[in-house]
Design a protein around this motif. Structure first.
Motif, mmCIF file in Angstrom:
data_model
loop_
_atom_site.group_PDB
_atom_site.id
_atom_site.type_symbol
_atom_site.label_atom_id
_atom_site.label_comp_id
_atom_site.label_asym_id
_atom_site.label_seq_id
_atom_site.Cartn_x
_atom_site.Cartn_y
_atom_site.Cartn_z
ATOM 1 N N ARG A 53 0.793 -1.230 0.000
ATOM 2 C CA ARG A 53 0.000 0.000 0.000
ATOM 3 C C ARG A 53 0.827 1.282 0.000
ATOM 4 N N HIS A 54 2.100 1.182 0.362
ATOM 5 C CA HIS A 54 2.931 2.384 0.497
ATOM 6 C C HIS A 54 4.310 2.146 -0.120
ATOM 7 N N ALA A 55 4.663 2.986 -1.072
ATOM 8 C CA ALA A 55 5.934 2.841 -1.774
ATOM 9 C C ALA A 55 7.140 2.934 -0.837
ATOM 10 N N TYR A 56 7.006 3.675 0.256
ATOM 11 C CA TYR A 56 8.145 3.897 1.147
ATOM 12 C C TYR A 56 8.124 3.020 2.405
ATOM 13 N N ALA A 57 7.204 2.079 2.495
ATOM 14 C CA ALA A 57 7.085 1.267 3.706
ATOM 15 C C ALA A 57 8.330 0.428 3.974
ATOM 16 N N ASN A 58 9.121 0.168 2.959
ATOM 17 C CA ASN A 58 10.316 -0.668 3.120
ATOM 18 C C ASN A 58 11.588 0.173 3.220
ATOM 19 N N ASP A 59 11.430 1.505 3.298
ATOM 20 C CA ASP A 59 12.579 2.403 3.215
ATOM 21 C C ASP A 59 13.048 2.970 4.554
ATOM 22 N N CYS A 60 12.658 2.369 5.654
ATOM 23 C CA CYS A 60 13.120 2.804 6.978
ATOM 24 C C CYS A 60 12.780 4.273 7.260
ATOM 25 N N ARG A 61 11.582 4.677 6.892
ATOM 26 C CA ARG A 61 11.115 6.016 7.240
ATOM 27 C C ARG A 61 9.641 5.953 7.621
ATOM 28 N N ASP A 62 9.178 6.993 8.280
ATOM 29 C CA ASP A 62 7.802 7.029 8.754
ATOM 30 C C ASP A 62 6.809 7.010 7.602
ATOM 31 N N VAL A 63 5.781 6.172 7.742
ATOM 32 C CA VAL A 63 4.703 6.092 6.773
ATOM 33 C C VAL A 63 3.408 6.336 7.529
ATOM 34 N N GLN A 64 2.676 7.379 7.117
ATOM 35 C CA GLN A 64 1.414 7.687 7.782
ATOM 36 C C GLN A 64 0.340 6.711 7.302
ATOM 37 N N ILE A 65 -0.388 6.128 8.271
ATOM 38 C CA ILE A 65 -1.389 5.110 8.000
ATOM 39 C C ILE A 65 -2.770 5.673 8.308
ATOM 40 N N SER A 66 -3.715 5.457 7.407
ATOM 41 C CA SER A 66 -5.074 5.974 7.593
ATOM 42 C C SER A 66 -5.904 5.039 8.475
ATOM 43 N N ALA A 67 -6.990 5.573 8.984
ATOM 44 C CA ALA A 67 -7.905 4.770 9.803
ATOM 45 C C ALA A 67 -8.475 3.610 8.989
ATOM 46 N N SER A 149 -1.839 11.234 14.292
ATOM 47 C CA SER A 149 -1.604 10.322 13.175
ATOM 48 C C SER A 149 -1.109 8.988 13.711
ATOM 49 N N VAL A 150 -1.127 8.001 12.832
ATOM 50 C CA VAL A 150 -0.558 6.691 13.137
ATOM 51 C C VAL A 150 0.549 6.455 12.125
ATOM 52 N N ILE A 151 1.681 6.012 12.629
ATOM 53 C CA ILE A 151 2.884 5.844 11.799
ATOM 54 C C ILE A 151 3.332 4.384 11.842
ATOM 55 N N TYR A 152 3.690 3.866 10.664
ATOM 56 C CA TYR A 152 4.366 2.577 10.549
ATOM 57 C C TYR A 152 5.801 2.881 10.177
ATOM 58 N N HIS A 153 6.721 2.275 10.888
ATOM 59 C CA HIS A 153 8.142 2.508 10.651
ATOM 60 C C HIS A 153 8.885 1.192 10.783
ATOM 61 N N VAL A 154 9.816 0.947 9.872
ATOM 62 C CA VAL A 154 10.658 -0.244 9.968
ATOM 63 C C VAL A 154 12.119 0.175 10.038
ATOM 64 N N SER A 155 12.908 -0.693 10.594
ATOM 65 C CA SER A 155 14.352 -0.561 10.508
ATOM 66 C C SER A 155 14.909 -1.948 10.274
ATOM 67 N N TRP A 156 15.966 -2.007 9.531
ATOM 68 C CA TRP A 156 16.609 -3.279 9.260
ATOM 69 C C TRP A 156 18.027 -3.079 8.806
#
Length: 156
Positions: A53-67, A149-156
């Motif tokens: 759903r988000h182009a940047y979800a795998n890029d180790c940066r904050d992704v704003q997630i909708s309700a 807001s709600v944020i999804y963030h990954v690190s790897w």
């Protein structure tokens, strides 16, 4: 090392603090608060959900997630606990080093079942986050100078 994932609530304060007056922390104006909803370690199924759903979800940066996305994820997690095909594992195009199990691995089903066992509890937490995001939380009414807001963030 590996896939670490965080789902957080963020409360941003602008033009003042929580009640219109700046809140100071160690001499600095507070501009945001972060509260953890869930954290996952190598949950390749949830990561796939966000990467689709988000182009940047795998890029180790904050992704704003909708309700609405959170509602869909909560629904899928509830279904996934009974039907493991509801959430697919991470696609190889998103897979990084040390992301955990792979469908071809011997331990794949055991690992998947471990995450499936907690999926309904995670869905409950996400539903609480949706209420918070929409402004109905355990705390008092949301001041006009606050953005949530709600944020999804990954690190790897």
């Amino acid at each position: 090392m590996g896939l670490d994932q965080y789902l957080t609530l963020v409360k941003y304060f602008y033009h003042g603090g929580r009640d219109g007056e700046p809140t100071m922390v160690d001499g600095w104006r507070l501009t945001e608060q972060r509260m953890e909803v869930l954290d996952w370690r190598k949950h390749i199924w949830v990561h796939q959900f966000f990467c689709e759903r988000h182009a940047y979800a795998n890029d180790c940066r904050d992704v704003q997630i909708s309700a609405s996305e959170l509602e869909l994820l909560a629904d899928k997690l509830e279904q996934w606990s009974d039907d493991p095909d509801v959430l697919p594992p991470i696609d190889d195009k998103f897979r990084g080093p040390f992301f955990g199990t792979h469908p071809s691995h011997e331990d794949y089903k055991e690992c998947r079942d471990f995450y499936c066992a907690t999926a309904k509890d995670e869905a409950k937490q996400i539903r609480l986050a949706i209420k918070w995001l929409k402004g109905s939380s355990r705390s008092k009414k949301v001041p006009a100078n606050v953005y949530r807001s709600v944020i999804y963030h990954v690190s790897w």
